[in-house]
Structure formats: C-alpha cells, structure tokens
Design a protein around this motif. Structure first.
Motif, PDB file in Angstrom:
ATOM      1  N   ASP A  30      71.959  -9.907 -16.568  1.00 27.86           N
ATOM      2  CA  ASP A  30      73.344  -9.325 -17.289  1.00 27.86           C
ATOM      3  C   ASP A  30      74.261  -8.986 -16.246  1.00 27.86           C
ATOM      4  OD1 ASP A  30      72.066  -9.689 -19.896  1.00 27.86           O
ATOM      5  OD2 ASP A  30      71.380  -7.635 -20.028  1.00 27.86           O
ATOM      6  N   GLU A  32      78.530  -7.365 -15.316  1.00 28.48           N
ATOM      7  CA  GLU A  32      79.498  -6.741 -15.988  1.00 28.48           C
ATOM      8  C   GLU A  32      80.674  -6.549 -14.909  1.00 28.48           C
ATOM      9  OE1 GLU A  32      80.013  -1.900 -16.945  1.00 28.48           O
ATOM     10  OE2 GLU A  32      78.276  -2.959 -18.105  1.00 28.48           O
ATOM     11  N   ARG A 325      71.695  -5.761 -15.078  1.00 31.33           N
ATOM     12  CA  ARG A 325      70.182  -5.765 -15.464  1.00 31.33           C
ATOM     13  C   ARG A 325      69.696  -7.002 -15.068  1.00 31.33           C
ATOM     14  NH1 ARG A 325      72.641  -2.460 -19.028  1.00 31.33           N
ATOM     15  NH2 ARG A 325      73.835  -4.264 -19.952  1.00 31.33           N
TER      16      ARG A 325
END
Length: 334
Positions: A30, A32, A325
């Motif tokens: 993941d 961001e 992650r």
C-alpha cells in the motif's frame, strides 16, 4: 506431436506460475502520498481539578467567637457577615484609647499656647507633639482591631473548611475559615516535560474533558519558570473560566487536557508502519514509489511518536509517494 506439446506445457506451467506469483507478491503493498506540512502535535495529559486560589480568613484581634453564619460546604455572597467576635472588650479598649487621644490633643494645644507666650521651651512642645502622635497610633490600632472583629465575605464563594466553633477563643491571625471563589477559580494542574513546555504559551486555548460535563474549553493560565525538583516536570495550570462550582464538579476530580501545538518547521508525516529501519546516521529508511519504480531512501527524523514518524523537510520540497505497508515483500528492501 501431441505428446511433445503436453510435455512442453507441463514444463512451462510452473515457470509461468512462479512468475505470476512473484509479480503478485511484488504488487502486494500500500502506498500513501504525503505532502510537506508544518509540524503539528497534540499533547494529551491527565490532571486533577483544583482551586486556583483559596483564602484563609482570620481575625486581627483575639476574642471569643460569638457569631458564626456558615459551615463547610455553605455558599455565601460578597459582603455577607460570616463570623464575629464578642467585641465588648474591644469596644471598651477603643473608647479608653479615644479618651486618651482627646486628652493628648488638649495637652498639645496648651503646649503650643505656652510656647507662643514664651512660657515653655521648644523641647516641651516637641514632647507634647510626640505623645499625641504615639497615642493616636494606639487609638488607630484599637479602632482597627474592633473593625476586624468581624469577617465579611470577600467575594461570592463557598466554605471549604471551618477551623473554629462558637465560644472558642480566637488567636490573632489564626485561620477561622478557608474559602474559595465560585467564578473563574477552577484549574486543572498538568505536568509537562521540558520539551513540551517550550511549545505552549500563556493564554493558549485547550480542550478539557470532564467526566460529568464532557468537553469544555480551558486556557493556559500559569507556566512555571523552573521545573519541579522531584521529577523535573513543569506543573502547568489550565484555567476553566466558564466552569462554576455549582455544576457538579469537586476538587480532586480527574480531567484530560488536549493541547494542540505547532512549529514553523516543515515535515513529512508518515504512519509509523512506513518506517523500514534507522540507518547508522540516525536517519529513517523508507520506500518510495515514482511511476512504476520503487526505491529505498533515507531522510532525517524530526520526531517520533506511537502513531507517526515526522521527517524533516523544507517548504519547497515535492510530495512523496511512500510505501506504508507491504514494503517487506519488495526486493529493494535490503
């Protein structure tokens, strides 16, 4: 020919599967996007409700307590008579000293008249004047003691403790009642570290959570100049100006204070899970993505807490796409 195709298919299938699995594993992360922002933090502390100020009320003169209008927990209004001594002896003392004052005035006037007629000396006139001043001071003290034989309420308040009873002999200056004001007199006392104390200011508005009332606004009212010698913490007072005593709160209740602080420093704020490691220079190792490429990089650490890592930045730096992650599955992580 069919047998050869079947053999070739059996040979290629595991390789295709391995390639697919590696590709799927590589994409199992993941990201961001984070931007440069001013450093902001919320300091949360738990403290106890207390009175900002209490007052011990006492008599100036000695005497027996004759009148007592309040007890512990009683409310009163400003100017109300709370307690009084038996003042018969004080009245007699004041009257006696007043008579002496009148006599001293007559003697001084006579000394002046004699001096003007050259019938006495300047020294005798000075002695009469000194005697008059001395007796006037004694009379003023007796008058003051009589006035202070009564205790009047200095403000709207409540009695916290009663230290005497009717008929008891009162010593001058001995506390008879301890009282507290009703309005603008509640504070929450919290302890801050030396790093935190530099980020707060007098008059700063904060949020205070009370068990019985919920969230109310508070104001930082006192910041000490030196730390407590026992624990090296700074005991700060948070005033609750809108809270009054009759709202179901008592001294000693727990309250949670949240203080929002900020600084001119610029940072990237990342979830703590994005931190891969810390290198030998003390910098944070993170994984960033640019297009289809991912890479490992190091940035200076500004601050760490339980939820976020703050990385030092400048206001003109561009946004970062950070792997927050799944970076453990990437080949770039050494």
């Amino acid at each position: 020919m069919d047998i050869f195709k079947q053999f070739l298919l059996l040979a290629i299938t595991p390789l295709l599967w391995l390639g697919f699995s590696a590709s799927a594993l590589a994409q199992n992360f993941d990201v961001e996007e984070v931007s440069v922002m001013p450093y902001q933090q919320t300091i949360t502390r738990t403290g106890r409700l207390a009175f900002k100020k209490t007052v011990n009320l006492s008599f100036k003169a000695s005497g027996y307590l004759e009148f007592l209008a309040v007890d512990e927990g009683d409310y009163f209004e400003k100017g109300a008579l709370l307690a009084a001594l038996d003042n018969e002896e004080l009245k007699a003392e004041k009257n006696r000293r007043f008579a002496e004052l009148l006599q001293a005035k007559r003697e001084y006037k006579r000394a002046q008249e004699l001096f003007e007629k050259a019938l006495n000396t300047e020294q005798e006139l000075d002695l009469a004047k000194t005697n008059l001043e001395s007796i006037r001071n004694v009379y003023q003290a007796a008058y003051y003691n009589l006035e202070k034989a009564k205790i009047f309420a200095p403000y709207n308040g409540v009695v916290l403790s009663r230290n005497t009873d009717l008929g008891e002999l009162q010593a001058p200056g001995s506390p008879a009642l301890q009282v507290a004001a009703l309005e603008k007199n509640w504070v929450v006392k919290i302890a801050l570290t030396d790093a935190e104390i530099s980020q707060v200011r007098l008059g700063q508005i904060v949020d205070v959570m009370l068990p019985s009332l919920g969230q109310v606004k508070g104001e930082i009212n006192r910041i000490p100049m030196i730390a407590n010698t026992a624990n090296s913490l700074f005991l700060v007072d948070v005033l609750l100006p809108e809270l009054v005593l009759k709202q179901g709160v008592v001294a000693g209740q727990m309250a949670q204070v949240s203080i929002d602080v900020s600084s001119p420093d610029s940072v990237y704020r990342l979830p703590i899970d994005a931190l891969v490691a810390i290198d030998d220079n003390g910098d944070a190792i993170i994984v960033t993505q640019q297009g289809s490429e991912v890479s490992q990089r190091s940035l200076p650490i500004y601050k760490l807490d339980n939820q976020f890592i703050y990385l030092s930045a400048t206001s003109d730096q561009s946004d970062l796409t950070v792997v927050v992650r799944g970076w453990q599955h990437l080949d770039v992580v050494k």
